[in-house]
Design an enzyme around this catalytic site. Structure first.
Site, PDB file in Angstrom:
ATOM      1  CG  ASP A  35      -2.182   0.804   1.049  1.00 19.76           C
ATOM      2  OD1 ASP A  35      -3.247   0.175   0.928  1.00 19.76           O
ATOM      3  OD2 ASP A  35      -2.102   2.052   0.982  1.00 19.76           O
ATOM      4  CG  ASP A  54       3.017   5.775  -6.108  1.00 16.13           C
ATOM      5  OD1 ASP A  54       1.902   5.381  -6.536  1.00 16.13           O
ATOM      6  OD2 ASP A  54       3.476   6.900  -6.352  1.00 16.13           O
ATOM      7  CB  VAL A  55       0.047   1.029  -7.989  1.00 14.57           C
ATOM      8  CG1 VAL A  55      -0.159  -0.006  -6.899  1.00 14.57           C
ATOM      9  CG2 VAL A  55      -1.007   2.132  -7.928  1.00 14.57           C
ATOM     10  CE1 TYR A 146     -12.470   5.421  -9.297  1.00 11.01           C
ATOM     11  CE2 TYR A 146     -14.725   5.184 -10.094  1.00 11.01           C
ATOM     12  CZ  TYR A 146     -13.692   4.738  -9.292  1.00 11.01           C
ATOM     13  OH  TYR A 146     -13.850   3.627  -8.506  1.00 11.01           O
ATOM     14  CE  LYS A 150     -11.475   2.234 -10.592  1.00 13.99           C
ATOM     15  NZ  LYS A 150     -10.591   1.243  -9.959  1.00 13.99           N
ATOM     16  CB  THR A 181     -14.585   0.912   1.305  1.00 14.54           C
ATOM     17  OG1 THR A 181     -14.777   2.022   0.425  1.00 14.54           O
ATOM     18  CG2 THR A 181     -14.681  -0.374   0.517  1.00 14.54           C
TER      19      THR A 181
HETATM   20  N1  LIG Z   1     -15.827   1.569  -2.629  1.00 15.13           N
HETATM   21  C1  LIG Z   1     -16.514   1.650  -3.753  1.00 15.13           C
HETATM   22  O1  LIG Z   1     -17.677   2.059  -3.786  1.00 15.13           O
HETATM   23  C2  LIG Z   1     -15.865   1.220  -5.048  1.00 15.13           C
HETATM   24  C3  LIG Z   1     -16.695   0.982  -6.148  1.00 15.13           C
HETATM   25  C4  LIG Z   1     -16.125   0.585  -7.350  1.00 15.13           C
HETATM   26  C5  LIG Z   1     -14.762   0.422  -7.455  1.00 15.13           C
HETATM   27  N2  LIG Z   1     -13.971   0.665  -6.366  1.00 15.13           N
HETATM   28  C6  LIG Z   1     -12.539   0.494  -6.544  1.00 15.13           C
HETATM   29  O2  LIG Z   1     -12.041  -0.430  -5.613  1.00 15.13           O
HETATM   30  C7  LIG Z   1     -10.686  -0.121  -5.327  1.00 15.13           C
HETATM   31  C8  LIG Z   1     -10.515  -0.018  -3.822  1.00 15.13           C
HETATM   32  O3  LIG Z   1     -11.357   1.016  -3.361  1.00 15.13           O
HETATM   33  P1  LIG Z   1     -11.771   1.127  -1.835  1.00 15.13           P
HETATM   34  O4  LIG Z   1     -13.156   1.613  -1.757  1.00 15.13           O
HETATM   35  O5  LIG Z   1     -11.407  -0.113  -1.136  1.00 15.13           O
HETATM   36  O6  LIG Z   1     -10.830   2.338  -1.391  1.00 15.13           O
HETATM   37  P2  LIG Z   1      -9.930   2.516  -0.070  1.00 15.13           P
HETATM   38  O7  LIG Z   1      -9.488   3.949  -0.096  1.00 15.13           O
HETATM   39  O8  LIG Z   1     -10.635   1.994   1.112  1.00 15.13           O
HETATM   40  O9  LIG Z   1      -8.680   1.577  -0.365  1.00 15.13           O
HETATM   41  C9  LIG Z   1      -7.780   1.883  -1.402  1.00 15.13           C
HETATM   42  C10 LIG Z   1      -6.379   1.570  -0.918  1.00 15.13           C
HETATM   43  O10 LIG Z   1      -5.468   1.887  -1.993  1.00 15.13           O
HETATM   44  C11 LIG Z   1      -4.370   2.577  -1.439  1.00 15.13           C
HETATM   45  N3  LIG Z   1      -3.742   3.420  -2.478  1.00 15.13           N
HETATM   46  C12 LIG Z   1      -4.183   4.603  -2.971  1.00 15.13           C
HETATM   47  N4  LIG Z   1      -3.323   5.087  -3.870  1.00 15.13           N
HETATM   48  C13 LIG Z   1      -2.314   4.174  -3.962  1.00 15.13           C
HETATM   49  C14 LIG Z   1      -1.119   4.105  -4.719  1.00 15.13           C
HETATM   50  N5  LIG Z   1      -0.765   5.094  -5.560  1.00 15.13           N
HETATM   51  N6  LIG Z   1      -0.319   3.026  -4.581  1.00 15.13           N
HETATM   52  C15 LIG Z   1      -0.649   2.033  -3.699  1.00 15.13           C
HETATM   53  N7  LIG Z   1      -1.748   2.046  -2.942  1.00 15.13           N
HETATM   54  C16 LIG Z   1      -2.582   3.116  -3.072  1.00 15.13           C
HETATM   55  C17 LIG Z   1      -4.934   3.386  -0.288  1.00 15.13           C
HETATM   56  O11 LIG Z   1      -3.924   3.775   0.638  1.00 15.13           O
HETATM   57  C18 LIG Z   1      -5.945   2.411   0.288  1.00 15.13           C
HETATM   58  O12 LIG Z   1      -5.373   1.587   1.284  1.00 15.13           O
HETATM   59  C19 LIG Z   1     -10.369   1.176  -6.065  1.00 15.13           C
HETATM   60  O13 LIG Z   1      -9.752   0.880  -7.300  1.00 15.13           O
HETATM   61  C20 LIG Z   1     -11.738   1.764  -6.292  1.00 15.13           C
HETATM   62  O14 LIG Z   1     -11.769   2.598  -7.429  1.00 15.13           O
HETATM   63  C21 LIG Z   1     -14.492   1.044  -5.159  1.00 15.13           C
END
Ligand SMILES: NC(=O)c1ccc[n+]([C@@H]2O[C@H](COP(=O)([O-])OP(=O)(O)OC[C@H]3O[C@@H](n4cnc5c(N)ncnc54)[C@H](O)[C@@H]3O)[C@@H](O)[C@H]2O)c1
Length: 257
Positions: A35, A54-55, A146, A150, A181
Protein backbone atom coordinates in the site's frame (compact mmCIF):
# COMPACT_ATOMS: atom_id res chain seq x y z
CA UNK A 1 -3.71 -20.65 -6.10
CA UNK A 2 -1.85 -23.47 -4.40
CA UNK A 3 -0.26 -24.35 -1.09
CA UNK A 4 3.10 -22.96 -2.18
CA UNK A 5 1.52 -19.93 -3.84
CA UNK A 6 1.83 -16.28 -2.93
CA UNK A 7 -0.94 -13.73 -3.39
CA UNK A 8 -0.02 -10.06 -3.75
CA UNK A 9 -2.76 -7.53 -2.95
CA UNK A 10 -2.19 -3.86 -3.80
CA UNK A 11 -4.12 -1.32 -1.76
CA UNK A 12 -4.28 -4.10 0.80
CA UNK A 13 -4.31 -1.96 3.94
CA UNK A 14 -7.85 -0.69 3.46
CA UNK A 15 -11.25 -1.30 1.86
CA UNK A 16 -11.75 -3.92 -0.82
CA UNK A 17 -8.05 -4.84 -0.84
CA UNK A 18 -8.06 -5.41 2.92
CA UNK A 19 -11.24 -7.51 2.77
CA UNK A 20 -9.76 -9.63 -0.04
CA UNK A 21 -6.42 -10.11 1.72
CA UNK A 22 -8.22 -11.07 4.94
CA UNK A 23 -10.50 -13.58 3.19
CA UNK A 24 -7.64 -15.24 1.30
CA UNK A 25 -5.41 -15.41 4.38
CA UNK A 26 -8.32 -16.91 6.38
CA UNK A 27 -8.55 -19.57 3.66
CA UNK A 28 -4.91 -20.49 4.21
CA UNK A 29 -3.27 -18.56 1.36
CA UNK A 30 0.03 -16.76 1.88
CA UNK A 31 -0.84 -13.12 1.26
CA UNK A 32 1.46 -10.11 1.01
CA UNK A 33 -0.20 -6.69 1.11
CA UNK A 34 1.33 -3.53 -0.31
CA UNK A 35 0.00 0.00 0.00
CA UNK A 36 1.14 3.58 -0.46
CA UNK A 37 0.19 4.05 3.20
CA UNK A 38 1.07 0.60 4.58
CA UNK A 39 -0.74 -0.55 7.70
CA UNK A 40 -0.97 -4.12 8.99
CA UNK A 41 -4.31 -5.93 9.08
CA UNK A 42 -4.66 -6.72 12.75
CA UNK A 43 -5.89 -10.20 13.61
CA UNK A 44 -5.00 -11.67 10.21
CA UNK A 45 -2.10 -13.79 8.96
CA UNK A 46 -1.43 -11.37 6.08
CA UNK A 47 2.18 -10.26 5.57
CA UNK A 48 2.64 -6.49 5.39
CA UNK A 49 5.25 -5.16 2.95
CA UNK A 50 6.41 -2.36 5.21
CA UNK A 51 7.82 0.04 2.61
CA UNK A 52 5.36 2.43 0.94
CA UNK A 53 4.49 0.98 -2.48
CA UNK A 54 3.18 3.46 -5.07
CA UNK A 55 1.49 1.61 -7.95
CA UNK A 56 1.89 4.65 -10.19
CA UNK A 57 5.69 4.68 -9.96
CA UNK A 58 7.24 2.56 -12.73
CA UNK A 59 10.64 2.22 -11.05
CA UNK A 60 9.07 1.65 -7.64
CA UNK A 61 6.77 -1.10 -8.94
CA UNK A 62 9.55 -2.95 -10.81
CA UNK A 63 11.93 -2.83 -7.85
CA UNK A 64 9.14 -3.60 -5.36
CA UNK A 65 7.91 -6.71 -7.20
CA UNK A 66 11.50 -8.01 -7.54
CA UNK A 67 12.14 -7.40 -3.83
CA UNK A 68 8.87 -9.08 -2.78
CA UNK A 69 9.67 -12.19 -4.86
CA UNK A 70 13.23 -12.26 -3.48
CA UNK A 71 11.85 -12.12 0.07
CA UNK A 72 8.76 -14.32 -0.21
CA UNK A 73 9.02 -16.40 -3.42
CA UNK A 74 7.17 -16.31 -6.74
CA UNK A 75 3.88 -14.39 -6.91
CA UNK A 76 1.19 -16.76 -8.18
CA UNK A 77 -1.83 -14.47 -7.82
CA UNK A 78 -2.26 -10.70 -7.97
CA UNK A 79 -5.15 -8.49 -6.89
CA UNK A 80 -4.94 -4.92 -8.16
CA UNK A 81 -7.13 -3.16 -5.58
CA UNK A 82 -5.13 0.06 -5.07
CA UNK A 83 -7.08 3.02 -6.31
CA UNK A 84 -8.49 6.46 -5.65
CA UNK A 85 -12.04 7.68 -6.16
CA UNK A 86 -13.00 10.22 -8.78
CA UNK A 87 -13.61 13.79 -7.62
CA UNK A 88 -17.08 14.99 -8.65
CA UNK A 89 -16.91 18.17 -10.71
CA UNK A 90 -18.76 19.94 -13.48
CA UNK A 91 -16.92 19.54 -16.78
CA UNK A 92 -15.56 23.08 -16.69
CA UNK A 93 -14.05 22.56 -13.23
CA UNK A 94 -12.17 19.32 -13.92
CA UNK A 95 -8.58 20.10 -12.88
CA UNK A 96 -6.02 18.33 -14.99
CA UNK A 97 -3.79 17.58 -11.97
CA UNK A 98 -6.76 15.70 -10.53
CA UNK A 99 -7.37 13.99 -13.89
CA UNK A 100 -3.72 12.88 -14.03
CA UNK A 101 -3.82 11.62 -10.43
CA UNK A 102 -6.88 9.42 -11.01
CA UNK A 103 -5.64 8.06 -14.35
CA UNK A 104 -2.12 7.52 -13.01
CA UNK A 105 -3.19 5.52 -9.98
CA UNK A 106 -6.30 3.74 -11.28
CA UNK A 107 -5.22 2.89 -14.85
CA UNK A 108 -1.46 3.34 -15.16
CA UNK A 109 -0.94 1.79 -11.71
CA UNK A 110 -3.03 -1.26 -12.60
CA UNK A 111 -1.02 -1.68 -15.82
CA UNK A 112 2.37 -1.28 -14.14
CA UNK A 113 1.74 -3.86 -11.41
CA UNK A 114 -0.02 -6.31 -13.77
CA UNK A 115 2.84 -6.04 -16.27
CA UNK A 116 5.56 -6.49 -13.68
CA UNK A 117 3.96 -9.47 -11.93
CA UNK A 118 2.34 -10.92 -15.09
CA UNK A 119 5.57 -11.15 -17.10
CA UNK A 120 7.07 -13.18 -14.26
CA UNK A 121 3.97 -15.42 -14.08
CA UNK A 122 4.01 -15.95 -17.85
CA UNK A 123 7.63 -17.11 -17.74
CA UNK A 124 6.59 -19.66 -15.10
CA UNK A 125 3.44 -20.57 -17.13
CA UNK A 126 1.21 -20.09 -14.10
CA UNK A 127 -0.76 -17.29 -12.47
CA UNK A 128 -4.02 -15.40 -12.03
CA UNK A 129 -4.70 -11.68 -11.84
CA UNK A 130 -7.85 -9.79 -10.83
CA UNK A 131 -8.12 -6.06 -11.49
CA UNK A 132 -10.64 -4.01 -9.53
CA UNK A 133 -12.51 -1.86 -12.06
CA UNK A 134 -15.93 -0.30 -11.33
CA UNK A 135 -19.48 -0.06 -12.63
CA UNK A 136 -18.43 3.56 -13.21
CA UNK A 137 -16.32 2.23 -16.08
CA UNK A 138 -19.42 0.63 -17.62
CA UNK A 139 -21.80 3.60 -17.35
CA UNK A 140 -21.26 7.35 -17.05
CA UNK A 141 -21.02 9.90 -14.28
CA UNK A 142 -19.69 13.35 -13.40
CA UNK A 143 -16.32 11.79 -12.51
CA UNK A 144 -14.77 12.18 -15.92
CA UNK A 145 -11.25 10.84 -15.37
CA UNK A 146 -12.39 8.02 -13.06
CA UNK A 147 -14.99 6.59 -15.48
CA UNK A 148 -12.46 6.72 -18.32
CA UNK A 149 -9.73 5.14 -16.17
CA UNK A 150 -12.02 2.30 -15.04
CA UNK A 151 -13.25 1.65 -18.61
CA UNK A 152 -9.55 1.46 -19.44
CA UNK A 153 -9.01 -1.13 -16.70
CA UNK A 154 -11.82 -3.29 -18.14
CA UNK A 155 -10.30 -3.05 -21.63
CA UNK A 156 -6.77 -3.64 -20.33
CA UNK A 157 -8.01 -6.80 -18.59
CA UNK A 158 -9.11 -8.27 -21.92
CA UNK A 159 -5.88 -7.31 -23.61
CA UNK A 160 -3.72 -8.88 -20.90
CA UNK A 161 -5.90 -12.01 -20.89
CA UNK A 162 -5.21 -12.40 -24.61
CA UNK A 163 -1.54 -11.52 -24.14
CA UNK A 164 -0.91 -14.25 -21.57
CA UNK A 165 -3.62 -16.83 -22.36
CA UNK A 166 -1.14 -19.22 -23.97
CA UNK A 167 1.26 -18.73 -21.05
CA UNK A 168 -1.14 -20.06 -18.41
CA UNK A 169 -1.96 -16.68 -16.84
CA UNK A 170 -5.63 -15.75 -16.40
CA UNK A 171 -6.61 -12.08 -16.12
CA UNK A 172 -10.08 -10.95 -15.03
CA UNK A 173 -11.75 -7.88 -13.55
CA UNK A 174 -14.46 -7.25 -11.00
CA UNK A 175 -16.61 -4.14 -11.19
CA UNK A 176 -17.98 -3.22 -7.77
CA UNK A 177 -21.03 -1.06 -7.39
CA UNK A 178 -21.06 1.44 -4.53
CA UNK A 179 -19.25 -0.51 -1.81
CA UNK A 180 -19.38 0.32 1.89
CA UNK A 181 -15.65 0.97 2.42
CA UNK A 182 -14.16 3.70 4.62
CA UNK A 183 -13.43 5.67 1.42
CA UNK A 184 -17.12 5.65 0.48
CA UNK A 185 -18.22 6.38 4.06
CA UNK A 186 -15.91 9.43 3.96
CA UNK A 187 -17.66 10.63 0.79
CA UNK A 188 -21.01 10.22 2.56
CA UNK A 189 -19.73 12.00 5.71
CA UNK A 190 -18.45 14.93 3.62
CA UNK A 191 -21.89 15.37 2.04
CA UNK A 192 -20.57 14.73 -1.51
CA UNK A 193 -22.56 11.47 -1.61
CA UNK A 194 -25.87 10.43 -0.06
CA UNK A 195 -26.37 6.84 1.08
CA UNK A 196 -30.02 6.46 0.00
CA UNK A 197 -29.28 7.94 -3.44
CA UNK A 198 -26.41 5.49 -3.91
CA UNK A 199 -28.51 2.47 -2.89
CA UNK A 200 -31.82 3.32 -4.63
CA UNK A 201 -30.86 2.46 -8.27
CA UNK A 202 -29.59 -0.97 -7.22
CA UNK A 203 -32.10 -3.78 -7.72
CA UNK A 204 -31.32 -4.95 -4.19
CA UNK A 205 -31.70 -1.40 -2.80
CA UNK A 206 -28.44 -1.46 -0.86
CA UNK A 207 -24.70 -0.88 -1.00
CA UNK A 208 -22.27 -3.73 -1.65
CA UNK A 209 -20.17 -5.04 1.27
CA UNK A 210 -16.37 -5.19 0.78
CA UNK A 211 -16.43 -8.90 1.64
CA UNK A 212 -18.89 -9.54 -1.22
CA UNK A 213 -16.36 -8.11 -3.68
CA UNK A 214 -13.63 -10.14 -1.96
CA UNK A 215 -15.64 -13.37 -2.45
CA UNK A 216 -15.91 -12.70 -6.20
CA UNK A 217 -12.19 -11.93 -6.44
CA UNK A 218 -11.35 -15.12 -4.53
CA UNK A 219 -13.52 -17.12 -6.93
CA UNK A 220 -11.83 -15.64 -10.02
CA UNK A 221 -8.39 -16.45 -8.58
CA UNK A 222 -9.39 -20.00 -7.62
CA UNK A 223 -9.17 -23.27 -9.58
CA UNK A 224 -13.00 -23.15 -9.78
CA UNK A 225 -12.51 -20.35 -12.33
CA UNK A 226 -9.85 -22.23 -14.32
CA UNK A 227 -11.75 -21.74 -17.59
CA UNK A 228 -12.45 -18.03 -17.09
CA UNK A 229 -10.20 -15.29 -18.46
CA UNK A 230 -10.77 -11.82 -19.90
CA UNK A 231 -14.11 -11.21 -18.20
CA UNK A 232 -15.41 -8.32 -16.13
CA UNK A 233 -17.71 -9.48 -13.32
CA UNK A 234 -19.96 -6.79 -11.83
CA UNK A 235 -20.55 -7.14 -8.07
CA UNK A 236 -23.09 -4.38 -7.74
CA UNK A 237 -26.25 -5.53 -5.90
CA UNK A 238 -28.03 -5.07 -9.24
CA UNK A 239 -26.96 -1.46 -9.87
CA UNK A 240 -26.48 -2.02 -13.61
CA UNK A 241 -29.74 -3.99 -13.88
CA UNK A 242 -31.79 -1.49 -11.89
CA UNK A 243 -30.45 1.93 -12.94
CA UNK A 244 -32.61 2.42 -16.02
CA UNK A 245 -35.92 1.69 -14.21
CA UNK A 246 -36.13 5.27 -12.96
CA UNK A 247 -37.18 6.22 -16.52
CA UNK A 248 -40.23 3.91 -16.14
CA UNK A 249 -41.28 5.10 -12.71
CA UNK A 250 -38.82 3.20 -10.53
CA UNK A 251 -38.22 -0.33 -9.29
CA UNK A 252 -41.17 -2.34 -7.89
CA UNK A 253 -41.56 -2.91 -4.18
CA UNK A 254 -41.74 -6.53 -2.95
CA UNK A 255 -45.24 -8.00 -2.64
CA UNK A 256 -46.86 -8.00 0.82
CA UNK A 257 -45.91 -11.20 2.60
N1 LIG B 1 -15.83 1.57 -2.63
C1 LIG B 1 -16.51 1.65 -3.75
O1 LIG B 1 -17.68 2.06 -3.79
C2 LIG B 1 -15.87 1.22 -5.05
C3 LIG B 1 -16.70 0.98 -6.15
C4 LIG B 1 -16.13 0.59 -7.35
C5 LIG B 1 -14.76 0.42 -7.46
N2 LIG B 1 -13.97 0.67 -6.37
C6 LIG B 1 -12.54 0.49 -6.54
O2 LIG B 1 -12.04 -0.43 -5.61
C7 LIG B 1 -10.69 -0.12 -5.33
C8 LIG B 1 -10.52 -0.02 -3.82
O3 LIG B 1 -11.36 1.02 -3.36
P1 LIG B 1 -11.77 1.13 -1.84
O4 LIG B 1 -13.16 1.61 -1.76
O5 LIG B 1 -11.41 -0.11 -1.14
O6 LIG B 1 -10.83 2.34 -1.39
P2 LIG B 1 -9.93 2.52 -0.07
O7 LIG B 1 -9.49 3.95 -0.10
O8 LIG B 1 -10.63 1.99 1.11
O9 LIG B 1 -8.68 1.58 -0.37
C9 LIG B 1 -7.78 1.88 -1.40
C10 LIG B 1 -6.38 1.57 -0.92
O10 LIG B 1 -5.47 1.89 -1.99
C11 LIG B 1 -4.37 2.58 -1.44
N3 LIG B 1 -3.74 3.42 -2.48
C12 LIG B 1 -4.18 4.60 -2.97
N4 LIG B 1 -3.32 5.09 -3.87
C13 LIG B 1 -2.31 4.17 -3.96
C14 LIG B 1 -1.12 4.10 -4.72
N5 LIG B 1 -0.76 5.09 -5.56
N6 LIG B 1 -0.32 3.03 -4.58
C15 LIG B 1 -0.65 2.03 -3.70
N7 LIG B 1 -1.75 2.05 -2.94
C16 LIG B 1 -2.58 3.12 -3.07
C17 LIG B 1 -4.93 3.39 -0.29
O11 LIG B 1 -3.92 3.77 0.64
C18 LIG B 1 -5.94 2.41 0.29
O12 LIG B 1 -5.37 1.59 1.28
C19 LIG B 1 -10.37 1.18 -6.06
O13 LIG B 1 -9.75 0.88 -7.30
C20 LIG B 1 -11.74 1.76 -6.29
O14 LIG B 1 -11.77 2.60 -7.43
C21 LIG B 1 -14.49 1.04 -5.16
Amino acid sequence: MSADGLVLVTGGSRGIGAATATLLADRGERVVIVDIAPEPLAGTATILWPAPFDVASEGGVMAGIADIEAAHGPITALVNAAGVFGKMHSLERVRMEQWDREVNIDLRGTFLVARSAGIRMAKRRHGAIVNVASVAGMTSGPIHAYTAAKAGVIQLTQTLAAEWGRSGVRVNAVSPGFTRTAALEAGIASGALEKERLARPAAMNRLVEPMEVAQAIAFLLSPQASGITGINLPVDAGFLAGSSWEAYGGLPQPPAS
